[in-house]
Design a protein around this motif. Structure first.
Motif, PDB file in Angstrom:
ATOM      1  N   MET A 145      31.660  97.180   1.016  1.00 36.91           N
ATOM      2  CA  MET A 145      33.011  97.739   1.031  1.00 36.91           C
ATOM      3  C   MET A 145      33.050  99.199   0.546  1.00 36.91           C
ATOM      4  N   PRO A 146      32.283  99.571  -0.503  1.00 35.68           N
ATOM      5  CA  PRO A 146      32.317 100.978  -0.919  1.00 35.68           C
ATOM      6  C   PRO A 146      31.836 101.924   0.172  1.00 35.68           C
ATOM      7  N   ASN A 147      30.817 101.508   0.930  1.00 33.21           N
ATOM      8  CA  ASN A 147      30.324 102.358   2.011  1.00 33.21           C
ATOM      9  C   ASN A 147      31.339 102.438   3.150  1.00 33.21           C
ATOM     10  N   TRP A 148      32.050 101.334   3.376  1.00 30.03           N
ATOM     11  CA  TRP A 148      33.114 101.310   4.389  1.00 30.03           C
ATOM     12  C   TRP A 148      34.189 102.332   4.042  1.00 30.03           C
ATOM     13  N   GLU A 149      34.606 102.329   2.792  1.00 28.12           N
ATOM     14  CA  GLU A 149      35.640 103.282   2.360  1.00 28.12           C
ATOM     15  C   GLU A 149      35.095 104.703   2.314  1.00 28.12           C
ATOM     16  N   TYR A 150      33.816 104.838   1.969  1.00 24.22           N
ATOM     17  CA  TYR A 150      33.172 106.150   1.936  1.00 24.22           C
ATOM     18  C   TYR A 150      33.174 106.784   3.321  1.00 24.22           C
ATOM     19  N   ALA A 151      33.090 105.943   4.354  1.00 26.13           N
ATOM     20  CA  ALA A 151      33.120 106.420   5.733  1.00 26.13           C
ATOM     21  C   ALA A 151      34.545 106.649   6.235  1.00 26.13           C
ATOM     22  N   SER A 152      35.538 106.505   5.344  1.00 25.88           N
ATOM     23  CA  SER A 152      36.954 106.733   5.675  1.00 25.88           C
ATOM     24  C   SER A 152      37.442 105.807   6.778  1.00 25.88           C
ATOM     25  N   LEU A 153      36.954 104.567   6.762  1.00 27.38           N
ATOM     26  CA  LEU A 153      37.385 103.573   7.743  1.00 27.38           C
ATOM     27  C   LEU A 153      38.569 102.785   7.176  1.00 27.38           C
ATOM     28  N   PRO A 154      39.418 102.228   8.029  1.00 27.32           N
ATOM     29  CA  PRO A 154      40.664 101.616   7.554  1.00 27.32           C
ATOM     30  C   PRO A 154      40.466 100.266   6.884  1.00 27.32           C
ATOM     31  N   LEU A 234      14.602  98.465  -4.724  1.00 27.65           N
ATOM     32  CA  LEU A 234      14.685  98.329  -3.272  1.00 27.65           C
ATOM     33  C   LEU A 234      15.971  98.932  -2.722  1.00 27.65           C
ATOM     34  N   LEU A 235      16.827  99.384  -3.617  1.00 29.23           N
ATOM     35  CA  LEU A 235      18.131  99.926  -3.242  1.00 29.23           C
ATOM     36  C   LEU A 235      18.217 101.398  -3.608  1.00 29.23           C
ATOM     37  N   GLU A 236      19.084 102.116  -2.907  1.00 26.05           N
ATOM     38  CA  GLU A 236      19.400 103.485  -3.279  1.00 26.05           C
ATOM     39  C   GLU A 236      20.867 103.561  -3.654  1.00 26.05           C
ATOM     40  N   THR A 237      21.182 104.429  -4.571  1.00 32.32           N
ATOM     41  CA  THR A 237      22.560 104.580  -5.037  1.00 32.32           C
ATOM     42  C   THR A 237      23.187 105.809  -4.400  1.00 32.32           C
ATOM     43  N   VAL A 238      24.357 105.622  -3.817  1.00 36.26           N
ATOM     44  CA  VAL A 238      25.099 106.716  -3.182  1.00 36.26           C
ATOM     45  C   VAL A 238      26.296 107.055  -4.065  1.00 36.26           C
ATOM     46  N   THR A 239      26.472 108.331  -4.349  1.00 39.42           N
ATOM     47  CA  THR A 239      27.624 108.799  -5.129  1.00 39.42           C
ATOM     48  C   THR A 239      28.617 109.467  -4.184  1.00 39.42           C
ATOM     49  N   THR A 240      29.842 109.001  -4.198  1.00 42.05           N
ATOM     50  CA  THR A 240      30.877 109.530  -3.302  1.00 42.05           C
ATOM     51  C   THR A 240      31.494 110.789  -3.891  1.00 42.05           C
ATOM     52  N   GLY A 241      32.368 111.404  -3.118  1.00 39.96           N
ATOM     53  CA  GLY A 241      33.005 112.634  -3.560  1.00 39.96           C
ATOM     54  C   GLY A 241      33.856 112.470  -4.807  1.00 39.96           C
ATOM     55  N   ASN A 242      34.418 111.269  -5.007  1.00 43.13           N
ATOM     56  CA  ASN A 242      35.250 111.049  -6.196  1.00 43.13           C
ATOM     57  C   ASN A 242      34.461 110.527  -7.385  1.00 43.13           C
ATOM     58  N   GLY A 243      33.133 110.476  -7.257  1.00 38.31           N
ATOM     59  CA  GLY A 243      32.298 110.072  -8.380  1.00 38.31           C
ATOM     60  C   GLY A 243      31.949 108.607  -8.430  1.00 38.31           C
ATOM     61  N   SER A 244      32.549 107.775  -7.573  1.00 35.97           N
ATOM     62  CA  SER A 244      32.201 106.358  -7.567  1.00 35.97           C
ATOM     63  C   SER A 244      30.842 106.166  -6.895  1.00 35.97           C
TER      64      SER A 244
END
Length: 323
Positions: A145-154, A234-244
């Motif tokens: 879900m965080p990646n979904w929102e990161y992609a600005s999807l509805p 085995l995972l990578e962490t992505v930081t979004t523009g708002n810091g999440s």
């Protein structure tokens, strides 16, 4: 008992993964939000979020607030089988699995896309469950879900109707029980043809016995002859523009190198390898992240369902440490 593992330097060979992967283009193992969004009308997104007991998060409440369009929610603690030690989220019975799918409007032919609200955490466990019951069309959303929102999807809400889901058959060769693990705990790989390569997804200090388990009363340490492979590497962490932040599975080259380095060899990752692999963790949840990474490399493996909670709770268990 003191066990030490010596890992020789590993030089990654040229990787040819396509040959080992058998996933069709129609039903990929992993989907990205951008590539998935156009399938919204033909798949069922399923929120399978689960959090550690001390996380103070309510997965169901979060699902009600925001979700991928047409998504349904499945609690992995509610869709669980009974266990003599009352362990949580064990594999459910075929009947319970089928009943739950019916309630959620999922049929055996439905393409299910699983996701969680951390990124990649509990969704691999749910993927393992669907696969073990023979559900063919199932994928996970990389980054959830965080990646979904990161992609600005509805995000959206929609009512759905139950459908029929006949009771399936559980593929038991995907699972290992306590008796199976006792075999691995009493013989070195070179001494037994029945030995399996055991990969432990817990944090390294818990594996080595230098840090306590988060569950009261359980000793730390590990199953003898097992290998530490903490799931988070085995995972990578992505930081979004708002810091999440959210987690996603690493690419295949990185996964290959990480796992081969931990094992000390790339032999189990080669096509046609006869080495059998079983994954374990604290409660059977994050072991599925190792399983997912191996699947991504075209390698089949099993899961010790009760994991350390079941193994360490039994007084007769042999527990190794490196302290």
């Amino acid at each position: 008992m003191m066990l030490r593992y010596f890992i020789r330097p590993f030089a990654c060979p040229r990787i040819k993964l396509a040959r080992g992967l058998s996933f069709s283009k129609e039903v990929p193992l992993i989907v990205e939000p951008e590539g998935y969004s156009h399938l919204l009308g033909s798949v069922v997104p399923l929120d399978v979020s689960w959090h550690m007991p001390n996380a103070s998060r309510d997965s169901r409440a979060e699902f009600k607030k925001r979700r991928i369009p047409r998504a349904r929610f499945m609690s992995l603690d509610e869709v669980a089988g009974e266990h003599p030690l009352s362990l949580p989220h064990m594999m459910p019975s075929p009947s319970l699995f089928a009943t739950t799918c019916k309630r959620l409007g999922i049929s055996p032919g439905t393409h299910v896309v699983l996701y969680d609200t951390i990124g990649v955490f509990s969704s691999p466990r749910a993927l393992f469950m669907f696969k073990a019951f023979g559900h063919k069309k199932v994928s996970i959303m990389n980054g959830g879900m965080p990646n979904w929102e990161y992609a600005s999807l509805p995000v959206d809400e929609r009512v759905f109707e139950p459908v029929d889901y006949p009771e399936p058959e559980l593929s038991t060769n995907w699972l290992r029980n306590y008796e199976d693990m006792k075999v691995n705990a009493t013989a070195a790989p070179s001494e037994s043809n029945n030995h399996e390569l055991v990969l432990d997804a817990r944090a390294a200090p818990r594996f080595h016995g230098t840090a306590p388990e988060p569950r009261p009363g359980l000793p730390s340490g590990h199953i003898p002859y097992s290998i530490s492979l903490p799931f988070d590497i085995l995972l990578e962490t992505v930081t979004t523009g708002n810091g999440s932040q959210f987690t996603r599975l690493r690419n295949t080259k990185e996964l290959y190198e990480i796992i081969a380095r931990a094992i000390g060899s790339d032999a189990p990752l080669q096509p046609g390898s006869k080495v059998r692999i079983v994954n374990t963790c604290g409660s059977g949840m994050t072991a599925a992240i190792i399983w997912l990474a191996l699947q991504r490399l075209g390698v089949n493996s099993a899961l010790y369902d009760e994991s350390w909670m079941g193994y360490a709770a039994r007084p007769e268990s042999i527990i190794a440490t490196t302290t």
